[in-house]
Design a protein around this motif. Structure first.
Motif, short mmCIF file in Angstrom:
data_model
loop_
_atom_site.label_atom_id
_atom_site.label_comp_id
_atom_site.label_asym_id
_atom_site.label_seq_id
_atom_site.Cartn_x
_atom_site.Cartn_y
_atom_site.Cartn_z
N VAL A 48 0.87 -1.18 0.00
CA VAL A 48 0.00 0.00 0.00
C VAL A 48 0.90 1.22 0.00
CG1 VAL A 48 -1.59 1.40 1.37
CG2 VAL A 48 -2.01 -1.05 1.09
N LEU A 49 0.60 2.17 -0.87
CA LEU A 49 1.29 3.45 -0.92
C LEU A 49 0.31 4.54 -0.49
CD1 LEU A 49 2.96 3.16 -4.47
CD2 LEU A 49 3.82 2.28 -2.28
N PHE A 50 0.77 5.43 0.38
CA PHE A 50 -0.07 6.55 0.81
C PHE A 50 0.78 7.81 0.80
CE2 PHE A 50 -1.95 9.48 3.87
CZ PHE A 50 -3.27 9.53 3.41
N VAL A 51 0.39 8.79 -0.01
CA VAL A 51 1.18 9.99 -0.21
C VAL A 51 0.82 11.04 0.84
CG1 VAL A 51 1.78 11.83 -1.84
CG2 VAL A 51 1.35 9.51 -2.68
N THR A 52 1.85 11.63 1.48
CA THR A 52 1.61 12.68 2.47
C THR A 52 2.01 14.07 1.97
OG1 THR A 52 3.74 12.19 3.51
CG2 THR A 52 1.79 11.13 4.44
N SER A 53 2.91 14.16 0.98
CA SER A 53 3.25 15.47 0.41
C SER A 53 3.79 15.28 -1.00
CB SER A 53 4.29 16.19 1.27
OG SER A 53 5.54 15.53 1.24
N GLY A 54 3.59 16.30 -1.85
CA GLY A 54 4.06 16.25 -3.22
C GLY A 54 3.16 15.42 -4.11
N ASP A 55 3.60 15.23 -5.35
CA ASP A 55 2.84 14.46 -6.35
C ASP A 55 3.69 13.29 -6.82
OD1 ASP A 55 0.53 16.13 -6.42
OD2 ASP A 55 1.65 17.58 -7.63
N LEU A 56 3.19 12.09 -6.55
CA LEU A 56 3.89 10.86 -6.90
C LEU A 56 3.32 10.30 -8.19
CD1 LEU A 56 5.92 8.59 -6.04
CD2 LEU A 56 3.94 7.45 -5.00
N THR A 57 4.18 10.11 -9.20
CA THR A 57 3.76 9.45 -10.43
C THR A 57 3.95 7.95 -10.27
OG1 THR A 57 4.35 11.36 -11.79
CG2 THR A 57 4.15 9.25 -12.91
N LEU A 58 2.86 7.22 -10.43
CA LEU A 58 2.85 5.77 -10.29
C LEU A 58 2.41 5.15 -11.61
CD1 LEU A 58 2.75 3.05 -8.64
CD2 LEU A 58 0.38 3.67 -8.08
N ASP A 59 3.27 4.32 -12.18
CA ASP A 59 2.89 3.51 -13.34
C ASP A 59 2.56 2.13 -12.81
OD1 ASP A 59 3.26 1.61 -15.66
OD2 ASP A 59 3.50 3.53 -16.68
N LEU A 60 1.30 1.75 -12.91
CA LEU A 60 0.82 0.51 -12.32
C LEU A 60 0.17 -0.36 -13.39
CD1 LEU A 60 0.26 -1.24 -9.83
CD2 LEU A 60 -1.74 0.19 -9.36
N ASP A 61 0.84 -1.45 -13.73
CA ASP A 61 0.36 -2.35 -14.78
C ASP A 61 0.04 -1.61 -16.07
OD1 ASP A 61 0.61 -4.75 -13.34
OD2 ASP A 61 -1.33 -4.45 -12.35
N GLY A 62 0.92 -0.66 -16.42
CA GLY A 62 0.81 0.04 -17.69
C GLY A 62 -0.07 1.27 -17.68
N THR A 63 -0.67 1.61 -16.54
CA THR A 63 -1.52 2.80 -16.44
C THR A 63 -0.83 3.83 -15.54
OG1 THR A 63 -3.54 1.51 -16.71
CG2 THR A 63 -3.77 3.70 -15.77
N ARG A 64 -0.77 5.06 -16.03
CA ARG A 64 -0.09 6.14 -15.29
C ARG A 64 -1.07 6.85 -14.38
NH1 ARG A 64 1.04 11.68 -15.97
NH2 ARG A 64 3.18 12.31 -15.41
N HIS A 65 -0.67 7.03 -13.13
CA HIS A 65 -1.47 7.75 -12.14
C HIS A 65 -0.58 8.81 -11.48
CE1 HIS A 65 -4.45 4.40 -12.16
NE2 HIS A 65 -3.37 3.64 -12.24
N VAL A 66 -1.17 9.93 -11.12
CA VAL A 66 -0.47 10.94 -10.32
C VAL A 66 -1.21 11.05 -9.00
CG1 VAL A 66 0.29 13.32 -10.14
CG2 VAL A 66 0.36 12.16 -12.36
N LEU A 67 -0.54 10.69 -7.91
CA LEU A 67 -1.13 10.68 -6.59
C LEU A 67 -0.63 11.90 -5.81
CD1 LEU A 67 -1.28 7.68 -7.58
CD2 LEU A 67 -1.07 6.99 -5.20
N GLY A 68 -1.55 12.80 -5.48
CA GLY A 68 -1.22 13.93 -4.64
C GLY A 68 -1.36 13.57 -3.18
N PRO A 69 -1.23 14.54 -2.27
CA PRO A 69 -1.41 14.26 -0.84
C PRO A 69 -2.76 13.59 -0.57
CG PRO A 69 -0.45 16.42 -1.14
CD PRO A 69 -0.82 15.94 -2.51
N GLY A 70 -2.73 12.49 0.16
CA GLY A 70 -3.93 11.70 0.39
C GLY A 70 -4.13 10.61 -0.64
N GLY A 71 -3.30 10.57 -1.69
CA GLY A 71 -3.42 9.52 -2.69
C GLY A 71 -3.07 8.16 -2.10
N TYR A 72 -3.82 7.14 -2.54
CA TYR A 72 -3.71 5.79 -1.97
C TYR A 72 -3.68 4.79 -3.12
CZ TYR A 72 -5.24 1.78 1.01
OH TYR A 72 -5.34 0.59 1.69
#
Length: 286
Positions: free
Chosen positions: A90-114
């Motif tokens: 499990v990834l949970f973002v607390t600050s900044g914007d995390l780019t996650l490539d998950l099984d070929g799909t790109r997501h940008v998780l900001g604070p609170g992203g799970y």
């Protein structure tokens, strides 16, 4: 929403040595004041990154999970963060914007992203922004169950999941559940627990589940075993199975924490769940 992140740096030479860190046979408290530069670790396969390792399996204590806070500098990341087979996250973002490539799909998780990352998923992470990114990375060896398909990966956020009030609390105690508790495919839950000022767990929970508790916001007092311990945003509490626990929120604002627990599996007595390795003690139970 606001989420605490480690302060880093080092205390001034003029500050007192005394602090709030506690290590016992039943629980550990790692206060935010000890999450400094000197205790960080670099991770193989990562660049522009450092981590605070909050929990790892220890014989005779908690054995089901590891929990890290990872900080990525701009341009930092990892093309293959997980090196072990069979490990979910499990990834949970607390600050900044995390780019996650998950099984070929790109997501940008900001604070609170799970994100729930299933065991065997193909994933990578990067910081494509101009500010550091901080996120929790909770890792567990997935435990299959006969006749149940493993869960799929998914991405959501704290803002997109409504907290569910606990029964008979008038909303003073609520839980943000990112996974349906009835879904037996999942063998871990990572939730957010919220107490309004004065809200409490009014009994000493004593159960088999291990916990990692990271305080995201506010302050409170925890009853751990026979001790009362004050905690605040940025503190981490680590509990072994059967440690009695209760708490109340100190105010003036909400008291919120990220909670890990292992769930939904029978206790192993003979080794692997399929029966292989009978006669060997299951080391995860210490």
């Amino acid at each position: 929403m606001s989420y605490s992140t480690p302060p880093g740096g080092l205390p001034a030479q003029t500050e007192l040595l005394s602090g709030r860190a506690i290590v016992t046979e039943a629980y550990t408290v790692i206060p935010k004041g000890v999450l400094r530069d000197i205790v960080t670790s670099r991770l193989p396969g990562f660049h522009g990154a450092r981590s605070w390792i909050l929990a790892r399996p220890i014989a005779g204590f908690a054995t089901t999970f590891a929990q890290l806070i990872v900080e990525l500098a701009p341009g930092g990341g990892a093309p293959r963060p997980e090196a072990e087979e069979g490990v979910e996250a499990v990834l949970f973002v607390t600050s900044g914007d995390l780019t996650l490539d998950l099984d070929g799909t790109r997501h940008v998780l900001g604070p609170g992203g799970y994100a729930y990352v299933a065991a065997g998923a193909a994933w990578s992470i990067a910081n494509e922004g101009d500010a550091p990114v901080s996120f929790h990375w909770i890792r567990k060896a997935y435990e299959p169950a006969p006749g149940i398909d493993p869960p799929a990966s998914f991405v959501t956020s704290d803002a997109d999941v409504a907290p569910q009030p606990m029964p008979d609390t008038d909303g003073a105690w609520a839980t943000t559940r990112f996974v349906d508790p009835e879904d037996l495919a999942h063998d871990l839950h990572v939730n957010i627990v919220t107490f309004q000022p004065g809200g409490s767990i009014p009994f000493a929970e004593t159960h088999v589940m291990e916990h990692g508790i990271y305080v995201l916001e506010g302050k409170g007092v925890y009853r751990l075993n026979a001790d009362w311990v004050e905690v605040e945003a940025g503190d981490f509490i680590w509990l072994r199975a059967f440690c009695p626990q209760a708490c109340y929120a100190g105010g003036p604002g909400p008291f919120r924490y990220l909670l890990y627990k292992d769930v939904n599996r029978q206790v192993r007595l003979t080794g692997r769940a399929d029966g292989a390795g009978a006669g060997r003690a299951a080391s995860r139970w210490g």
